[in-house]
Write an enzyme that holds these catalytic residues in place. Structure first.
Site, PDB file in Angstrom:
ATOM      1  N   ASP A   9       0.841  -1.189   0.000  1.00 22.19           N
ATOM      2  CA  ASP A   9       0.000   0.000   0.000  1.00 22.19           C
ATOM      3  C   ASP A   9       0.875   1.237   0.000  1.00 22.19           C
ATOM      4  OD1 ASP A   9      -2.435   1.327   0.056  1.00 22.19           O
ATOM      5  OD2 ASP A   9      -2.588   1.272   2.243  1.00 22.19           O
ATOM      6  N   GLU A  60      -4.873   4.511  -6.119  1.00 23.57           N
ATOM      7  CA  GLU A  60      -5.864   4.865  -5.109  1.00 23.57           C
ATOM      8  C   GLU A  60      -6.132   6.367  -5.128  1.00 23.57           C
ATOM      9  OE1 GLU A  60      -4.105   3.352  -1.488  1.00 23.57           O
ATOM     10  OE2 GLU A  60      -2.949   5.166  -1.171  1.00 23.57           O
TER      11      GLU A  60
END
Length: 107
Positions: free
Chosen positions: A8, A65
């Site tokens: 991430d 994202e």
């Protein structure tokens, strides 16, 4: 077992190229901070392009994202980014909201 690891916020903080060799990673997530400036900042464009390219060369899926505009999505599609998430597609939802959205009964 069907479990996959993602890195991430790739490109920020403690994410490391070394982790790509050390862990069985299957996805990289481009941090929202790069997506925010994607259309106005050449460095953000270059970083996003490099992460997508790296992912492709390592046979990893790449997720962007924080995609909020169609222009950001179009740019990422042009890079062949595998997946996108963000307010352009949906606001955060509780589990029941996701079920409704998938059934087409939300809202």
């Amino acid at each position: 077992m069907g479990v996959h690891l993602s890195i991430d916020d790739f490109g920020t903080g403690y994410s490391s190229l070394c982790a790509l060799k050390s862990f069985p990673v299957s996805r990289l997530k481009i941090d929202k901070s790069f997506i925010d400036g994607l259309l106005a900042n050449e460095n953000d464009k270059a970083v996003a392009d490099a992460i997508v390219s790296l992912g492709q060369k390592l046979n990893l899926r790449v997720i962007a994202e924080g995609v909020e505009t169609e222009a950001q999505a179009a740019f990422l599609r042009g890079l062949n980014c595998d997946e996108m998430q963000g307010y352009l597609f949906s606001k955060p939802l509780p589990a029941e909201g996701i079920e409704e959205m998938l059934r087409g009964t939300a809202g």
